[in-house]
Design a protein around this motif. Structure first.
Motif, PDB file in Angstrom:
ATOM      1  N   LEU A 115       0.836  -1.200   0.000  1.00  0.00           N
ATOM      2  CA  LEU A 115       0.000   0.000   0.000  1.00  0.00           C
ATOM      3  C   LEU A 115       0.875   1.256   0.000  1.00  0.00           C
ATOM      4  CD1 LEU A 115      -2.694   1.506   0.241  1.00  0.00           C
ATOM      5  CD2 LEU A 115      -2.658   1.052   2.705  1.00  0.00           C
ATOM      6  N   LEU A 116       1.962   1.226   0.772  1.00  0.00           N
ATOM      7  CA  LEU A 116       2.866   2.398   0.808  1.00  0.00           C
ATOM      8  C   LEU A 116       3.442   2.659  -0.583  1.00  0.00           C
ATOM      9  CD1 LEU A 116       4.843   1.848   4.163  1.00  0.00           C
ATOM     10  CD2 LEU A 116       2.836   3.295   3.776  1.00  0.00           C
ATOM     11  N   ASP A 117       3.818   1.595  -1.288  1.00  0.00           N
ATOM     12  CA  ASP A 117       4.353   1.754  -2.652  1.00  0.00           C
ATOM     13  C   ASP A 117       3.287   2.309  -3.598  1.00  0.00           C
ATOM     14  OD1 ASP A 117       6.772   0.822  -1.796  1.00  0.00           O
ATOM     15  OD2 ASP A 117       6.516  -1.219  -2.588  1.00  0.00           O
ATOM     16  N   LEU A 118       2.072   1.787  -3.474  1.00  0.00           N
ATOM     17  CA  LEU A 118       0.959   2.250  -4.316  1.00  0.00           C
ATOM     18  C   LEU A 118       0.690   3.745  -4.070  1.00  0.00           C
ATOM     19  CD1 LEU A 118      -1.476   1.595  -6.212  1.00  0.00           C
ATOM     20  CD2 LEU A 118      -2.746   0.911  -4.172  1.00  0.00           C
ATOM     21  N   LEU A 119       0.660   4.129  -2.803  1.00  0.00           N
ATOM     22  CA  LEU A 119       0.416   5.547  -2.471  1.00  0.00           C
ATOM     23  C   LEU A 119       1.548   6.421  -3.013  1.00  0.00           C
ATOM     24  CD1 LEU A 119      -0.924   5.128   1.194  1.00  0.00           C
ATOM     25  CD2 LEU A 119      -2.272   5.763  -0.816  1.00  0.00           C
ATOM     26  N   HIS A 132       1.623   9.721  -5.484  1.00  0.00           N
ATOM     27  CA  HIS A 132       1.963  10.903  -4.682  1.00  0.00           C
ATOM     28  C   HIS A 132       0.869  11.209  -3.663  1.00  0.00           C
ATOM     29  CE1 HIS A 132       5.133  11.324  -7.581  1.00  0.00           C
ATOM     30  NE2 HIS A 132       4.227  11.260  -8.542  1.00  0.00           N
ATOM     31  N   ALA A 133       0.401  10.175  -3.003  1.00  0.00           N
ATOM     32  CA  ALA A 133      -0.688  10.356  -2.041  1.00  0.00           C
ATOM     33  C   ALA A 133      -0.198  10.087  -0.625  1.00  0.00           C
ATOM     34  CB  ALA A 133      -1.833   9.408  -2.377  1.00  0.00           C
ATOM     35  N   LYS A 134      -0.565  10.997   0.293  1.00  0.00           N
ATOM     36  CA  LYS A 134      -0.288  10.768   1.718  1.00  0.00           C
ATOM     37  C   LYS A 134      -1.614  10.418   2.399  1.00  0.00           C
ATOM     38  CE  LYS A 134       4.050  12.043   1.382  1.00  0.00           C
ATOM     39  NZ  LYS A 134       4.676  11.022   0.521  1.00  0.00           N
ATOM     40  N   ALA A 135      -1.512   9.519   3.374  1.00  0.00           N
ATOM     41  CA  ALA A 135      -2.737   9.038   4.028  1.00  0.00           C
ATOM     42  C   ALA A 135      -2.589   9.083   5.547  1.00  0.00           C
ATOM     43  CB  ALA A 135      -3.023   7.612   3.578  1.00  0.00           C
ATOM     44  N   THR A 186       9.069  -1.579  13.111  1.00  0.00           N
ATOM     45  CA  THR A 186       9.852  -1.007  12.011  1.00  0.00           C
ATOM     46  C   THR A 186       8.943  -0.541  10.879  1.00  0.00           C
ATOM     47  OG1 THR A 186      11.335  -2.807  12.582  1.00  0.00           O
ATOM     48  CG2 THR A 186      11.979  -1.460  10.736  1.00  0.00           C
ATOM     49  N   LEU A 187       7.897  -1.322  10.643  1.00  0.00           N
ATOM     50  CA  LEU A 187       6.935  -0.941   9.598  1.00  0.00           C
ATOM     51  C   LEU A 187       6.197   0.350   9.996  1.00  0.00           C
ATOM     52  CD1 LEU A 187       5.428  -1.445   6.979  1.00  0.00           C
ATOM     53  CD2 LEU A 187       4.020  -3.163   8.148  1.00  0.00           C
ATOM     54  N   ALA A 188       5.819   0.448  11.271  1.00  0.00           N
ATOM     55  CA  ALA A 188       5.142   1.670  11.743  1.00  0.00           C
ATOM     56  C   ALA A 188       6.054   2.886  11.540  1.00  0.00           C
ATOM     57  CB  ALA A 188       4.756   1.525  13.211  1.00  0.00           C
ATOM     58  N   LYS A 189       7.337   2.723  11.849  1.00  0.00           N
ATOM     59  CA  LYS A 189       8.305   3.816  11.677  1.00  0.00           C
ATOM     60  C   LYS A 189       8.417   4.185  10.197  1.00  0.00           C
ATOM     61  CE  LYS A 189      12.043   6.207  13.278  1.00  0.00           C
ATOM     62  NZ  LYS A 189      12.254   7.164  12.220  1.00  0.00           N
ATOM     63  N   GLU A 190       8.451   3.159   9.343  1.00  0.00           N
ATOM     64  CA  GLU A 190       8.573   3.416   7.900  1.00  0.00           C
ATOM     65  C   GLU A 190       7.364   4.206   7.387  1.00  0.00           C
ATOM     66  OE1 GLU A 190       8.986  -0.074   5.420  1.00  0.00           O
ATOM     67  OE2 GLU A 190       8.920   1.147   3.594  1.00  0.00           O
ATOM     68  N   SER A 207       5.566   6.336   8.981  1.00  0.00           N
ATOM     69  CA  SER A 207       5.739   7.723   9.404  1.00  0.00           C
ATOM     70  C   SER A 207       6.860   8.407   8.604  1.00  0.00           C
ATOM     71  CB  SER A 207       6.030   7.716  10.908  1.00  0.00           C
ATOM     72  OG  SER A 207       6.563   8.906  11.315  1.00  0.00           O
ATOM     73  N   ASP A 208       7.968   7.684   8.394  1.00  0.00           N
ATOM     74  CA  ASP A 208       9.109   8.251   7.654  1.00  0.00           C
ATOM     75  C   ASP A 208       8.738   8.571   6.206  1.00  0.00           C
ATOM     76  OD1 ASP A 208      10.669   8.065   9.872  1.00  0.00           O
ATOM     77  OD2 ASP A 208      11.798   6.284   9.224  1.00  0.00           O
ATOM     78  N   ARG A 209       7.796   7.819   5.652  1.00  0.00           N
ATOM     79  CA  ARG A 209       7.396   8.052   4.258  1.00  0.00           C
ATOM     80  C   ARG A 209       6.312   9.118   4.138  1.00  0.00           C
ATOM     81  NH1 ARG A 209       7.872   2.049   1.509  1.00  0.00           N
ATOM     82  NH2 ARG A 209       6.954   3.072  -0.314  1.00  0.00           N
ATOM     83  N   GLY A 210       6.057   9.836   5.235  1.00  0.00           N
ATOM     84  CA  GLY A 210       5.213  11.037   5.180  1.00  0.00           C
ATOM     85  C   GLY A 210       3.753  10.829   5.519  1.00  0.00           C
ATOM     86  N   HIS A 211       3.406   9.648   6.005  1.00  0.00           N
ATOM     87  CA  HIS A 211       2.009   9.410   6.374  1.00  0.00           C
ATOM     88  C   HIS A 211       1.787   9.769   7.841  1.00  0.00           C
ATOM     89  CE1 HIS A 211       1.488   7.586   2.477  1.00  0.00           C
ATOM     90  NE2 HIS A 211       2.579   6.861   2.707  1.00  0.00           N
TER      91      HIS A 211
END
Ligand SMILES: [Zn+2]
Length: 255
Positions: A60-64, A68-71, A85-89, A91-95
């Protein structure tokens, strides 16, 4: 016939109905101020509940990213402890990360102490994983209780519901889900129609989907990914902007 024999039961039934409405209706403001729309018609808030889910969330993160979508993700504390680690990722990817309780109980049946602990433990898990505590909260199943509002505020969060809940927790074909998500495009088309401004919507949608399953790890949400794959480019073409809850000016729209 004594009118009280009629009046008292119907009053009680009315009160029960009102309580049920206040507890679960996404637009209810009975128990506390609740965000259920974005502040502009062209702003669409994509929200995902019940993760993080290692089987689906990374896809889903890759799809977003591709769109160029933040959720906004409302996470379950026990799943955050499983996949910090996934939760941190995320957040790090701008969600934006929000609190969806620790174990996903129906809060309508939880007392104040249990509710407080559910909220605190989830925020603690998110805080430990990402170094930031969530400022947004969504109640499991949308159920609220009379004390939930003040506990959410005490923990410096804001309550978020939705305008559209397509029911993607059901294991249905993607086409079924695509069809259930049509109202978002219908609103966007209305916005672009030659209607008078007064006839156009002034607020936008909050869409509630699920990247996880609160009851079991690695829940199958492939149909959710497929439906988004279909809609994301179409929504963009219709002029919608994808925003997080933080990007809607945090406006509370009264019912
Ligand atoms: Zn949930």
């Amino acid at each position: 016939m004594d009118p009280w024999l009629v009046a008292v039961p119907s009053f009680a039934a009315g009160l029960a109905g009102l309580t049920a409405y206040g507890a679960v209706h996404p637009r209810s403001q009975l128990f506390c101020h609740t965000l259920f729309q974005t502040d502009q018609a062209k702003k669409l808030a994509l929200t995902f509940d019940d993760g993080p889910n290692p089987a689906i969330t990374p896809k889903l993160l890759d799809l977003l990213d591709r769109h160029h979508a933040k959720a906004t993700f409302f996470l379950v504390g026990k799943w955050v402890r499983e996949s910090p680690t996934l939760a941190k990722e995320m957040s790090d990817r701008g969600h934006l990360l929000g609190n969806h309780t620790d174990t996903h109980p129906n809060l309508f049946f939880c007392g104040p102490q249990e509710t407080r602990t559910e909220l605190l433990r989830c925020s603690e898990a998110i805080g430990q994983a990402t170094w930031a505590e969530p400022r947004w909260f969504r109640p499991p199943y949308g159920f609220r209780s009379p004390w939930l509002g003040s506990l959410v505020l005490q923990q410096r969060m804001r309550m978020v519901m939705w305008t559209l809940l397509p029911g993607d927790w059901r294991l249905k074909p993607a086409d079924w889900l695509i069809d259930r998500m049509k109202p978002i495009a219908a609103h966007a088309q209305n916005l672009r129609s030659p209607n008078q401004p007064s006839q156009k919507p002034s607020t936008g949608d909050i869409l509630c989907l699920h990247d996880g399953d609160y009851a079991r790890p690695n829940g199958d949400r492939a149909h959710t990914l497929a439906a988004l794959e279909y809609w994301l480019p179409r929504w963009r073409d219709l002029g919608l902007e994808f925003v997080t809850m933080k990007q809607t000016n945090g406006k509370v729209v009264e019912a």
